[in-house]
Design a protein around this motif. Structure first.
Motif, PDB file in Angstrom:
ATOM      1  N   VAL A 146      -5.666  -3.507   0.754  1.00 40.78           N
ATOM      2  CA  VAL A 146      -5.588  -2.094   0.402  1.00 40.78           C
ATOM      3  C   VAL A 146      -6.690  -1.763  -0.601  1.00 40.78           C
ATOM      4  CG1 VAL A 146      -4.178  -0.307  -0.687  1.00 40.78           C
ATOM      5  CG2 VAL A 146      -3.113  -1.969   0.860  1.00 40.78           C
ATOM      6  N   LEU A 147      -7.472  -0.741  -0.287  1.00 43.66           N
ATOM      7  CA  LEU A 147      -8.533  -0.274  -1.178  1.00 43.66           C
ATOM      8  C   LEU A 147      -8.109   0.984  -1.950  1.00 43.66           C
ATOM      9  CD1 LEU A 147     -11.551  -0.708   1.269  1.00 43.66           C
ATOM     10  CD2 LEU A 147     -10.684  -2.348  -0.418  1.00 43.66           C
ATOM     11  N   GLU A 148      -7.437   1.887  -1.293  1.00 43.99           N
ATOM     12  CA  GLU A 148      -6.932   3.114  -1.908  1.00 43.99           C
ATOM     13  C   GLU A 148      -5.592   3.442  -1.262  1.00 43.99           C
ATOM     14  OE1 GLU A 148      -9.589   6.439  -1.996  1.00 43.99           O
ATOM     15  OE2 GLU A 148     -11.367   5.169  -1.988  1.00 43.99           O
ATOM     16  N   PRO A 149      -4.724   4.134  -1.991  1.00 42.51           N
ATOM     17  CA  PRO A 149      -4.829   4.629  -3.367  1.00 42.51           C
ATOM     18  C   PRO A 149      -4.721   3.494  -4.390  1.00 42.51           C
ATOM     19  CG  PRO A 149      -2.662   5.104  -2.485  1.00 42.51           C
ATOM     20  CD  PRO A 149      -3.454   4.531  -1.354  1.00 42.51           C
ATOM     21  N   ALA A 150      -5.235   3.741  -5.558  1.00 43.02           N
ATOM     22  CA  ALA A 150      -5.270   2.708  -6.596  1.00 43.02           C
ATOM     23  C   ALA A 150      -3.869   2.243  -6.972  1.00 43.02           C
ATOM     24  CB  ALA A 150      -6.011   3.239  -7.824  1.00 43.02           C
ATOM     25  N   GLU A 151      -2.902   3.163  -6.997  1.00 47.46           N
ATOM     26  CA  GLU A 151      -1.537   2.794  -7.377  1.00 47.46           C
ATOM     27  C   GLU A 151      -0.966   1.764  -6.413  1.00 47.46           C
ATOM     28  OE1 GLU A 151       2.928   4.781  -7.894  1.00 47.46           O
ATOM     29  OE2 GLU A 151       1.219   6.053  -7.361  1.00 47.46           O
ATOM     30  N   LEU A 152      -1.220   1.947  -5.132  1.00 45.71           N
ATOM     31  CA  LEU A 152      -0.711   1.009  -4.131  1.00 45.71           C
ATOM     32  C   LEU A 152      -1.438  -0.329  -4.248  1.00 45.71           C
ATOM     33  CD1 LEU A 152       0.990   0.287  -1.676  1.00 45.71           C
ATOM     34  CD2 LEU A 152      -0.704   1.449  -0.229  1.00 45.71           C
ATOM     35  N   ARG A 153      -2.765  -0.305  -4.413  1.00 47.83           N
ATOM     36  CA  ARG A 153      -3.530  -1.551  -4.548  1.00 47.83           C
ATOM     37  C   ARG A 153      -3.046  -2.343  -5.767  1.00 47.83           C
ATOM     38  NH1 ARG A 153      -8.434  -3.864  -3.062  1.00 47.83           N
ATOM     39  NH2 ARG A 153      -9.395  -5.159  -4.675  1.00 47.83           N
ATOM     40  N   ASP A 154      -2.817  -1.653  -6.910  1.00 45.34           N
ATOM     41  CA  ASP A 154      -2.382  -2.338  -8.132  1.00 45.34           C
ATOM     42  C   ASP A 154      -0.996  -2.956  -7.939  1.00 45.34           C
ATOM     43  OD1 ASP A 154      -4.729  -1.593  -9.315  1.00 45.34           O
ATOM     44  OD2 ASP A 154      -3.873   0.105 -10.419  1.00 45.34           O
ATOM     45  N   ARG A 155      -0.112  -2.258  -7.268  1.00 45.17           N
ATOM     46  CA  ARG A 155       1.243  -2.790  -7.075  1.00 45.17           C
ATOM     47  C   ARG A 155       1.225  -4.028  -6.198  1.00 45.17           C
ATOM     48  NH1 ARG A 155       6.023   1.303  -5.854  1.00 45.17           N
ATOM     49  NH2 ARG A 155       6.964  -0.760  -5.627  1.00 45.17           N
ATOM     50  N   ILE A 156       0.421  -3.998  -5.143  1.00 41.12           N
ATOM     51  CA  ILE A 156       0.325  -5.173  -4.278  1.00 41.12           C
ATOM     52  C   ILE A 156      -0.316  -6.339  -5.028  1.00 41.12           C
ATOM     53  CG2 ILE A 156      -0.823  -6.105  -2.220  1.00 41.12           C
ATOM     54  CD1 ILE A 156      -0.367  -3.420  -0.877  1.00 41.12           C
ATOM     55  N   HIS A 167       4.014  -0.542   0.268  1.00 41.88           N
ATOM     56  CA  HIS A 167       3.932  -1.790  -0.495  1.00 41.88           C
ATOM     57  C   HIS A 167       4.562  -2.938   0.294  1.00 41.88           C
ATOM     58  CE1 HIS A 167       5.874  -4.595  -3.440  1.00 41.88           C
ATOM     59  NE2 HIS A 167       4.631  -4.658  -3.873  1.00 41.88           N
ATOM     60  N   GLY A 168       5.780  -2.720   0.772  1.00 40.15           N
ATOM     61  CA  GLY A 168       6.452  -3.767   1.542  1.00 40.15           C
ATOM     62  C   GLY A 168       5.822  -4.015   2.895  1.00 40.15           C
ATOM     63  N   GLU A 169       5.390  -2.930   3.548  1.00 40.41           N
ATOM     64  CA  GLU A 169       4.822  -3.077   4.879  1.00 40.41           C
ATOM     65  C   GLU A 169       3.501  -3.859   4.850  1.00 40.41           C
ATOM     66  OE1 GLU A 169       5.989  -1.937   8.106  1.00 40.41           O
ATOM     67  OE2 GLU A 169       7.735  -2.156   6.797  1.00 40.41           O
ATOM     68  N   PHE A 170       2.613  -3.524   3.926  1.00 42.47           N
ATOM     69  CA  PHE A 170       1.302  -4.180   3.896  1.00 42.47           C
ATOM     70  C   PHE A 170       1.405  -5.638   3.449  1.00 42.47           C
ATOM     71  CE2 PHE A 170      -0.682   0.209   3.438  1.00 42.47           C
ATOM     72  CZ  PHE A 170      -1.107   0.227   4.760  1.00 42.47           C
ATOM     73  N   LEU A 171       2.386  -5.959   2.613  1.00 44.88           N
ATOM     74  CA  LEU A 171       2.552  -7.351   2.205  1.00 44.88           C
ATOM     75  C   LEU A 171       2.843  -8.250   3.406  1.00 44.88           C
ATOM     76  CD1 LEU A 171       4.565  -7.069  -1.142  1.00 44.88           C
ATOM     77  CD2 LEU A 171       2.263  -8.029  -0.855  1.00 44.88           C
ATOM     78  N   PHE A 231       9.709  14.813  12.761  1.00 47.08           N
ATOM     79  CA  PHE A 231      10.103  13.602  12.048  1.00 47.08           C
ATOM     80  C   PHE A 231       8.886  12.775  11.653  1.00 47.08           C
ATOM     81  CE2 PHE A 231      11.185   9.063  12.175  1.00 47.08           C
ATOM     82  CZ  PHE A 231      12.179   9.020  11.207  1.00 47.08           C
ATOM     83  N   ARG A 232       7.965  12.611  12.593  1.00 44.05           N
ATOM     84  CA  ARG A 232       6.754  11.830  12.292  1.00 44.05           C
ATOM     85  C   ARG A 232       5.912  12.513  11.229  1.00 44.05           C
ATOM     86  NH1 ARG A 232       6.543  11.507  18.202  1.00 44.05           N
ATOM     87  NH2 ARG A 232       7.437   9.508  18.864  1.00 44.05           N
ATOM     88  N   ALA A 233       5.860  13.853  11.279  1.00 41.23           N
ATOM     89  CA  ALA A 233       5.081  14.585  10.279  1.00 41.23           C
ATOM     90  C   ALA A 233       5.684  14.414   8.885  1.00 41.23           C
ATOM     91  CB  ALA A 233       5.023  16.066  10.644  1.00 41.23           C
ATOM     92  N   ARG A 234       7.017  14.400   8.804  1.00 36.73           N
ATOM     93  CA  ARG A 234       7.679  14.208   7.508  1.00 36.73           C
ATOM     94  C   ARG A 234       7.578  12.761   7.056  1.00 36.73           C
ATOM     95  NH1 ARG A 234      11.801  16.882  10.225  1.00 36.73           N
ATOM     96  NH2 ARG A 234      13.045  14.980  10.207  1.00 36.73           N
ATOM     97  N   LEU A 235       7.537  11.851   8.017  1.00 39.30           N
ATOM     98  CA  LEU A 235       7.550  10.427   7.699  1.00 39.30           C
ATOM     99  C   LEU A 235       6.244   9.994   7.045  1.00 39.30           C
ATOM    100  CD1 LEU A 235       9.271   7.842   8.069  1.00 39.30           C
ATOM    101  CD2 LEU A 235       8.047   7.460  10.205  1.00 39.30           C
ATOM    102  N   HIS A 236       5.133  10.391   7.606  1.00 36.36           N
ATOM    103  CA  HIS A 236       3.834   9.960   7.108  1.00 36.36           C
ATOM    104  C   HIS A 236       3.233  11.060   6.237  1.00 36.36           C
ATOM    105  CE1 HIS A 236       3.943   7.305  10.872  1.00 36.36           C
ATOM    106  NE2 HIS A 236       4.164   6.542   9.821  1.00 36.36           N
ATOM    107  N   THR A 237       3.496  10.976   4.946  1.00 34.06           N
ATOM    108  CA  THR A 237       3.071  12.020   4.011  1.00 34.06           C
ATOM    109  C   THR A 237       1.806  11.651   3.263  1.00 34.06           C
ATOM    110  OG1 THR A 237       4.516  11.061   2.315  1.00 34.06           O
ATOM    111  CG2 THR A 237       5.442  12.814   3.684  1.00 34.06           C
ATOM    112  N   GLY A 238       1.257  10.478   3.491  1.00 32.65           N
ATOM    113  CA  GLY A 238       0.056  10.070   2.778  1.00 32.65           C
ATOM    114  C   GLY A 238      -0.810   9.172   3.625  1.00 32.65           C
ATOM    115  N   GLU A 239      -1.905   8.692   3.036  1.00 35.22           N
ATOM    116  CA  GLU A 239      -2.821   7.791   3.727  1.00 35.22           C
ATOM    117  C   GLU A 239      -3.260   6.680   2.784  1.00 35.22           C
ATOM    118  OE1 GLU A 239      -5.445   9.975   7.083  1.00 35.22           O
ATOM    119  OE2 GLU A 239      -5.904  10.583   5.023  1.00 35.22           O
ATOM    120  N   ALA A 240      -3.659   5.568   3.376  1.00 37.03           N
ATOM    121  CA  ALA A 240      -4.205   4.458   2.603  1.00 37.03           C
ATOM    122  C   ALA A 240      -5.475   3.979   3.291  1.00 37.03           C
ATOM    123  CB  ALA A 240      -3.196   3.324   2.495  1.00 37.03           C
TER     124      ALA A 240
END
Length: 305
Positions: A282-292, A270-274, A230-239
């Motif tokens: 957030v520095l990377e990924p750029a898509e997440l930084r731009d949305r925030i 996006h919601g968690e870091f706000l 479950f944890r492996a499926r949950l966290h599919t990326g990094e920031a």
């Protein structure tokens, strides 16, 4: 050490019936010769224990003999009362049985340990559910538990998050797990062993079909593997984030100016870091930084107006 081993040997025979010297030695992690000496000591102490020779032989207690639990240590008595959870037992329909069992256990304890066990119930309480959420409505929990206990197959009508949202399937219930105040059923079905939230069971029908759990199945081992997957499926990326000391503490990472942290998805992150405000950038990924950044600009404009 020997006294506790003698009590363990006696309780093994009381709970399991006839056992060979070899079986007792394996359970107690001692030699067969040690088991022989322990049996002699118990017989000398007046315990009605006898051995039978032959292929189906072994040691056993006289039918009807039950020992009182005077061999319990203070720590063991504490553990027994801590493990007895009134709320959980009540949910499973076993509240009255638990209360009766505790009375019997308390009566069997020496006075000193009886007082000790009473203090445990006065000073410790388990309240498993989290703060910010209603308790799950689990009207079928007792029926599910009964099917698990009786090893009877059931037909579930079940609500899930993906289409089709309601399914019906025959399953063989292997066990129940209580995790953070929520009940989960581990059951075998058409596509293998799966985990079902009990509060999502819409309807349950018990079948007149008994089943056998496969040899080697271990509920605790299955659950550990399930959580890892479950944890492996949950966290599919990094920031990559820049942190204040408070941000590092709140994120639960080692103090550092920058750190890579696992994220479930862009939307979720996006919601968690706000929530962390200025403690996390957030520095990377750029898509997440731009949305925030877009969200922060929108909020600033709204509050400036």
């Amino acid at each position: 050490m020997r006294a506790s081993r003698l009590v363990a040997l006696l309780l093994l025979l009381q709970n399991r019936g006839r056992m060979t010297a070899q079986q007792l030695a394996e359970e107690l992690e001692v030699s067969v010769r040690t088991v022989y000496r322990d049996v002699e000591a118990l017989v000398a102490a007046g315990i009605p224990l006898y051995g039978e020779a032959g292929h189906a032989g072994g040691y056993r207690l006289v039918d009807g003999y039950r020992t009182r639990l005077t061999g319990l240590t203070a720590d063991e008595a504490q553990a027994a009362f801590l493990a007895a959870l009134p709320g959980t037992a009540a949910e499973l329909g076993l509240g009255e049985a638990l209360a009766t069992a505790q009375l019997k256990l308390r009566a069997a304890l020496p006075a000193e340990l009886r007082e000790h066990a009473g203090r445990i119930q006065e000073r410790f309480l388990l309240d498993a559910p989290g703060w910010y959420g209603e308790a799950d409505d689990t009207p079928h929990l007792a029926a599910v538990a009964a099917a698990v206990w009786a090893r009877r197959a059931v037909v579930l009508r079940y609500r899930r998050w993906r289409a089709p949202e309601e399914i019906e399937r025959r399953v063989e219930p292997y066990g129940l797990v209580l995790k953070a105040g929520r009940w989960y059923l581990v059951a075998a079905g058409p596509s293998g062993t799966r985990t079902y939230r009990v509060d999502q069971v819409i309807e349950l029908g018990e079948l007149d079909e008994e089943f056998a759990v496969p040899d080697g199945f271990d509920l605790a081992a299955y659950w550990r593997t399930y959580l890892e997957d479950f944890r492996a499926r949950l966290h599919t990326g990094e920031a990559l984030v820049r942190l204040t000391p408070e941000g590092a503490r709140r994120l639960g990472v080692a103090p550092a100016k920058e750190a890579w942290v696992p994220i479930e998805s862009i939307d979720h992150a996006h919601g968690e870091f706000l929530r962390f405000g200025a403690d996390v950038e957030v520095l990377e990924p750029a898509e997440l930084r731009d949305r925030i950044a877009d969200t922060v600009r929108t909020l600033a404009a709204r509050y400036d107006s």
